[in-house]
Design an enzyme around this catalytic site. Structure first.
Site, PDB file in Angstrom:
ATOM      1  N   CYS A 107      55.474   3.103  -5.412  1.00 60.99           N
ATOM      2  CA  CYS A 107      54.767   1.860  -5.678  1.00 60.99           C
ATOM      3  C   CYS A 107      55.609   0.699  -5.175  1.00 60.99           C
ATOM      4  O   CYS A 107      56.733   0.880  -4.707  1.00 60.99           O
ATOM      5  CB  CYS A 107      54.485   1.706  -7.178  1.00 60.99           C
ATOM      6  SG  CYS A 107      55.980   1.582  -8.183  1.00 60.99           S
ATOM      7  N   LYS A 108      55.056  -0.500  -5.258  1.00 60.49           N
ATOM      8  CA  LYS A 108      55.773  -1.688  -4.836  1.00 60.49           C
ATOM      9  C   LYS A 108      56.901  -2.005  -5.818  1.00 60.49           C
ATOM     10  O   LYS A 108      56.848  -1.665  -6.993  1.00 60.49           O
ATOM     11  CB  LYS A 108      54.821  -2.878  -4.747  1.00 60.49           C
ATOM     12  CG  LYS A 108      53.735  -2.731  -3.694  1.00 60.49           C
ATOM     13  CD  LYS A 108      52.824  -3.948  -3.705  1.00 60.49           C
ATOM     14  CE  LYS A 108      51.715  -3.816  -2.666  1.00 60.49           C
ATOM     15  NZ  LYS A 108      50.799  -4.981  -2.691  1.00 60.49           N
TER      16      LYS A 108
END
Length: 257
Positions: A107-108
């Site tokens: 994920c970011k």
């Protein structure tokens, strides 16, 4: 395998590379805390026929994973537990996170929440400030994650979306079909009954005014305005009751993870 184009909500190892074995989520890990994953350093072990084989320890079961011919990949799959272990740093602006069910996600860096895509898990993971855990540092116990959302099945299109309200009986707009539905059936049922009751009261009042002020209305024509207002209010309430009675209902997929 390259992780640059991997969807943030999907496992890093697709089903096409996992053979006939499907990873399962052990129930005893439900209270564990998600943690950020650092690629463990791989080492070389000697064998009789080779000068050295690069291997790493699986981050789930600690079994040795042979990296021969896999050094170009970002993650590798353990042949014992079928879970993914990173061997390279994530792409710029990304991070690895392991769900309590042992599914490795990407994920970011700025992400605060991420949903586990496994059908037998479906957790809503609240990342918050995540501490990076190195290979030499044991995982520290963490407080249980507070739920901040739940998955809701849309009553229109049947797709699942994340609903961030901590209470049901509210209206929600599906991000897939863009239609409004009620989360839970209690709200439309209460409002439908309320509008039917108010509408019938207004209709009865209008009928009573019509019958009781026949002679009076012949002399004062403004009485017709009160009739019209009473009938109009009753009609509006009955229309709203039909709206709330026909609204689609979306139900939570399950309780808070």
């Amino acid at each position: 395998m390259a992780a640059d184009g991997v969807d943030e909500r999907s496992p890093l190892l697709s089903a096409s590379h996992s053979g006939n074995v499907t990873p399962t989520a052990p129930p005893y890990l439900q209270e564990s805390s998600p943690r950020a994953e650092l690629p463990p350093p791989y080492t070389a072990i000697a064998s009789p026929g080779t000068s050295g084989i690069p291997v790493i320890n699986c981050r789930v079961c600690q079994s040795l994973i042979n990296l021969d011919g896999k050094l170009h990949q970002h993650v590798v799959k353990c042949t014992v537990c079928n879970e993914a272990t990173p061997i390279k740093t994530p792409p710029t602006g990304k991070k690895y996170v392991r769900c309590p069910c042992n599914c490795l996600l990407i994920c970011k860096d700025t992400s605060r929440r991420i949903g586990c895509p496994r059908p037998n898990c479906r957790r809503i993971i609240n990342l918050g400030p995540v501490m990076l855990i190195s290979e030499e540092q044991p995982a520290q116990p963490a407080l249980p994650i507070q739920p901040e959302g739940t998955r809701v099945v849309c009553g229109h299109c049947g797709n699942t979306f994340l609903w961030m309200e901590l209470r049901f009986n509210t209206l929600a707009k599906c991000p897939h079909c863009k239609k409004i539905s009620s989360v839970g059936s209690a709200l439309p049922r209460r409002r439908c009954c309320a509008y039917v009751t108010i509408g019938m009261i207004c209709i009865f009042i209008a009928v009573g005014l019509t019958v009781g002020t026949q002679d009076f209305s012949r002399r004062f024509h403004a009485t017709y305005v009160s009739w019209a207002i009473a009938y109009l209010l009753g009609l509006i309430c009955l229309i709203r009751a039909c709206y709330w009675g026909a609204i689609r209902v979306s139900y939570p997929e399950h309780g808070f993870a």
